[in-house]
Design a protein around this motif. Structure first.
Motif, PDB file in Angstrom:
ATOM      1  N   ARG A 123       2.175   1.934   5.026  1.00 25.47           N
ATOM      2  CA  ARG A 123       3.318   1.074   4.668  1.00 25.47           C
ATOM      3  C   ARG A 123       4.328   1.039   5.814  1.00 25.47           C
ATOM      4  NH1 ARG A 123       4.722   3.585   0.540  1.00 25.47           N
ATOM      5  NH2 ARG A 123       6.432   4.815   1.382  1.00 25.47           N
ATOM      6  N   GLU A 127       5.670  -2.155   7.961  1.00 24.56           N
ATOM      7  CA  GLU A 127       7.104  -2.412   8.091  1.00 24.56           C
ATOM      8  C   GLU A 127       7.517  -2.495   9.554  1.00 24.56           C
ATOM      9  OE1 GLU A 127       8.482  -0.223   3.897  1.00 24.56           O
ATOM     10  OE2 GLU A 127       8.624   0.845   5.804  1.00 24.56           O
ATOM     11  N   ALA A 130       6.518  -5.882  10.769  1.00 22.38           N
ATOM     12  CA  ALA A 130       7.425  -6.889  10.223  1.00 22.38           C
ATOM     13  C   ALA A 130       8.770  -6.895  10.932  1.00 22.38           C
ATOM     14  CB  ALA A 130       7.627  -6.645   8.720  1.00 22.38           C
ATOM     15  N   VAL A 225       4.146  -1.963  -0.642  1.00 28.11           N
ATOM     16  CA  VAL A 225       4.769  -2.859   0.328  1.00 28.11           C
ATOM     17  C   VAL A 225       5.609  -3.879  -0.429  1.00 28.11           C
ATOM     18  CG1 VAL A 225       4.354  -4.561   2.143  1.00 28.11           C
ATOM     19  CG2 VAL A 225       2.861  -2.569   1.930  1.00 28.11           C
ATOM     20  N   GLU A 228       9.388  -8.706   0.278  1.00 26.50           N
ATOM     21  CA  GLU A 228      10.033  -9.199   1.498  1.00 26.50           C
ATOM     22  C   GLU A 228       9.178  -8.901   2.727  1.00 26.50           C
ATOM     23  OE1 GLU A 228      14.193  -8.713   4.055  1.00 26.50           O
ATOM     24  OE2 GLU A 228      13.910  -7.595   2.189  1.00 26.50           O
ATOM     25  N   THR A 229       8.625  -7.682   2.804  1.00 28.97           N
ATOM     26  CA  THR A 229       7.777  -7.334   3.941  1.00 28.97           C
ATOM     27  C   THR A 229       6.513  -8.180   3.945  1.00 28.97           C
ATOM     28  OG1 THR A 229       8.616  -5.062   4.028  1.00 28.97           O
ATOM     29  CG2 THR A 229       6.471  -5.468   5.038  1.00 28.97           C
ATOM     30  N   ARG A 230       5.926  -8.395   2.782  1.00 34.05           N
ATOM     31  CA  ARG A 230       4.722  -9.229   2.699  1.00 34.05           C
ATOM     32  C   ARG A 230       5.019 -10.645   3.181  1.00 34.05           C
ATOM     33  NH1 ARG A 230       1.744  -7.479  -3.007  1.00 34.05           N
ATOM     34  NH2 ARG A 230       2.733  -5.426  -3.165  1.00 34.05           N
ATOM     35  N   THR A 232       7.433 -11.612   5.217  1.00 31.52           N
ATOM     36  CA  THR A 232       7.692 -11.600   6.663  1.00 31.52           C
ATOM     37  C   THR A 232       6.390 -11.558   7.447  1.00 31.52           C
ATOM     38  OG1 THR A 232       9.833 -10.501   6.349  1.00 31.52           O
ATOM     39  CG2 THR A 232       8.839 -10.357   8.535  1.00 31.52           C
TER      40      THR A 232
END
Length: 239
Positions: A123, A127, A130, A225, A228-230, A232
């Motif tokens: 993870r 991140e 991202a 995850v 928002e990270t996905r 991005t």
């Protein structure tokens, strides 16, 4: 067009140009993310070529003890302004990881176990990608196994088909088969393989790649995850 000519660096490839249902252009975007082996192999000319491609960030998937130049490496340094982030996917001192994964580190069979045993590390790797400036090189030692796992997650999240993900993984396996030892944490049996041996082995391990990429949402859920990270990461390859 996906294979990149960066002097000194074999097996370096743009993750753009792959068909996806999530991009208006119908393919992942070129010039955003590249995958490859250890950056210390780059010559000065190679760094210049990477800069021309648009390199701005490097995310190194290796453990801290694996990073750094070796005696045979060229004396070249990254251009000013390139950010390098260490974001390891493995903890090779973790007892369960050692017992389960070390014997199969040169096979995608270990990917699902890496996710199960060390979800926090993977993870954090995602991140870090991202948070990177677009024009990012993702690499491990050979650019095949750890990089293959992270590339599979990125491509699946970007809507690339399972067949496309399998083909991208296979390309790196073929590129590194029969090459010198790359200096990973275990012996690399593929360093002596012929292309025929590689093809036979790929036929046996491809089901592991297919299973890993089949349900990216479930995999990213297991990794916790965020949405928002996905988003991005998806937009990095599709927007």
């Amino acid at each position: 067009m996906r294979n990149l000519d960066w002097d000194g660096l074999p097996n370096v490839r743009d993750l753009g140009g792959l068909p996806t249902r999530l991009s208006d252009t119908g393919t992942t975007v070129m010039g955003r993310v590249a995958r490859g082996p250890r950056r210390e192999l780059l010559t000065s000319a190679g760094w210049l070529a990477a800069s021309r491609w648009g390199l701005r960030s490097v995310v190194d998937l290796r453990s801290a003890g694996e990073s750094g130049p070796r005696d045979a490496d060229p004396e070249a340094v990254p251009p000013e302004g390139v950010t390098i982030t260490l974001a390891p996917t493995e903890d090779q001192t973790h007892p369960e990881f050692r017992d389960v994964c070390l014997p199969i580190l040169d096979s995608p069979e270990y990917w699902q176990h890496n996710v199960r045993i060390l979800p926090g590390l993977i993870r954090e790797t995602l991140e870090a990608i991202a948070a990177s400036q677009p024009g990012v090189l993702i690499h491990c030692a050979a650019g095949r196994d750890r990089t293959g796992m992270i590339s599979a997650l990125l491509l699946a999240n970007a809507g690339v088909s399972i067949d496309g993900i399998v083909a991208d993984y296979a390309e790196s396996v073929y590129a590194m088969a029969g090459t010198a030892q790359h200096g990973g944490p275990t012996h690399d049996r593929q360093a002596s393989w012929t292309q025929e041996q590689t093809a036979s082995w790929l036929s046996s391990v491809t089901p592991h790649v297919r299973a890993f990429a089949a349900d990216s949402d479930a995999m990213l859920n297991a990794l916790a995850v965020t949405a928002e990270t996905r988003r991005t990461l998806r937009e990095l390859l599709t927007a």
